[in-house]
Design an enzyme around this catalytic site. Structure first.
Site: not given
Length: 435
Positions: A289-291, A293, A318
């Site tokens: 996951y990241c901020t 996508g 997120i």
């Protein structure tokens, strides 16, 4: 957040176009990209709405209406886009005319950006981008703008040296459109999510996936972002930039020469789940996951190219998770760092508590600000030791200039003061008359 593939029937509102059905022929010439970049834009872009209750009310005391309320939209799309440079000038000019601020990156692999403006203005910019067939279906995340930020934005004019104020999401009168090799820098242009990508997992299904003991959860963001918040049990690669992620993977895991078996290079803990085997077949299961996508989408492509078989990533990142999953059911711990002046957001995408150190552009907490190493606009506990006294003094000088003039470098920023220029012109006129 809702799926972004649907296209509403509402036509885009370009205030300087007389015909709402936009074609190449009725775009102003200075806003038309090459024929490779532009097709027909007859539909507006779907924007995913988050917590619109903030926008349903007028900003108290600001006199703003629903037409002038702001939205912040982050977007990206991986695409085969070799002629990306042709889009830069018309896109920047359109943003400037519509007073849309923020930053946009164009590269051969697609587009990535985050912009702020009124609803109609942002709709128009996104419609213009998606008029290119290759850029249709942008992945979008919209964040709410607080009434206080609305008031800051609308309370300043183009002549204000402070623009939208230091607490607004972006300077409303400034947009950057940059050309780069990659829209998100992994340092490996050959890795392409267009070719192969991991499996998208919707926020409502994310908790079940990362709760599986056979799944390793990897946070592909930078160390200073993870410091603000992360998912429970996630592995922190301790990288300072996304381009360090491939090296971390190579150092931590490797494909053995015999049997094409994924092995661990002596690591322990959560990442050892990646070495689990079923017979002679490797069965790595990774959830990333990241901020928003974009980074985990590209990281998933990299892992697949390195022999990982089951790779998942959080759709919408997120931000979408914090919007859609109730706090009572959430496995998220802390806040989420964002790359604008809000610094961090919480569940519901409301602004968080973190501030920004202008010395290193990293997030700081209230506890960090109480540290003796904290000096506003100069240093924080994370950069104090790495800065020389000369660097700190230059930062103090810049801050004094800003406090006195409202801009760095004084009112003329190195240019000849206007009054001096007027005096010189007047003197020259008088001399010519006397001659």
């Amino acid at each position: 957040m809702k799926a972004t593939s649907e296209i509403p029937t509402k036509s885009p509102s370009f205030p300087f176009f007389s015909n709402p059905k936009i074609t190449i022929t009725n775009f102003p010439q200075n806003l038309v990209p090459s024929s490779k970049c532009l097709s027909v834009a007859t539909n507006s872009v779907p924007i995913l709405k988050a917590n619109n209750a903030l926008r349903s009310e007028e900003v108290e005391g600001s006199g703003s209406s629903s037409d002038s309320q702001l939205v912040v939209v982050s977007f990206y799309k991986f695409a085969d886009f070799p002629d990306h440079a042709d889009l830069r000038k018309p896109l920047k000019e359109l943003c400037e005319q519509l007073r849309v601020s923020g930053g946009i990156i164009l590269a051969p692999e697609g587009i990535n950006g985050s912009i702020c403006g009124t609803r109609d203005s942002v709709d128009s910019v996104l419609a213009f981008i998606q008029s290119d067939e290759r850029l249709k279906g942008l992945r979008l995340v919209e964040s709410p703008v607080s009434p206080e930020e609305e008031a800051l934005h609308h309370g300043h004019t183009s002549s204000s040296p402070l623009a939208a104020g230091e607490d607004a999401p972006f300077r409303w009168d400034h947009v950057r459109v940059k050309l780069k090799k990659e829209i998100v820098t992994l340092g490996m242009p050959s890795v392409s999510p267009i070719v192969k990508v991991g499996k998208y997992i919707k926020p409502k299904d994310w908790n079940a996936l990362i709760s599986d003991p056979d799944v390793v959860v990897i946070d592909v963001r930078n160390d200073y972002e993870i410091r603000v918040g992360k998912f429970k049990g996630a592995v922190d690669p301790c990288t300072t930039a996304f381009r360090d992620f491939p090296s971390w993977v190579e150092d931590r895991f490797k494909l053995a020469d015999s049997g094409d078996k994924l092995e661990s290079s002596g690591s322990t803990g959560e990442s050892d789940k990646l070495t689990k085997e079923k017979g002679s077949k490797k069965v790595p299961r990774v959830a990333m996951y990241c901020t928003g996508g974009i980074r985990c989408e590209k990281a998933s492509s990299f892992l697949l190219s390195r022999g990982f078989e089951e790779v998942y990533h959080l759709e919408g990142g997120i931000l979408r998770y914090l919007e859609e999953v109730p706090k009572t059911e959430s496995l998220w711990e802390g806040e989420c760092f964002v790359f604008d002046k809000r610094v961090s957001v919480e569940h519901g995408l409301v602004q968080g508590t973190f501030k920004l150190c202008y010395g290193c552009k990293k997030p700081v907490s209230d506890a960090d600000i109480e540290s003796p190493e904290w000096e506003y606009a100069v240093s924080c506990p994370y950069c104090f030791a790495s800065k020389s006294e000369e660097e700190k003094e230059r930062a103090r000088a810049r801050q004094r200039q800003f406090e006195k003039w409202g801009i760095i470098g004084g009112p003329d920023k190195g240019r000849r003061p206007a009054k001096t220029a007027e005096v010189n012109v007047h003197s020259a006129t008088q001399m010519s008359k006397s001659l």
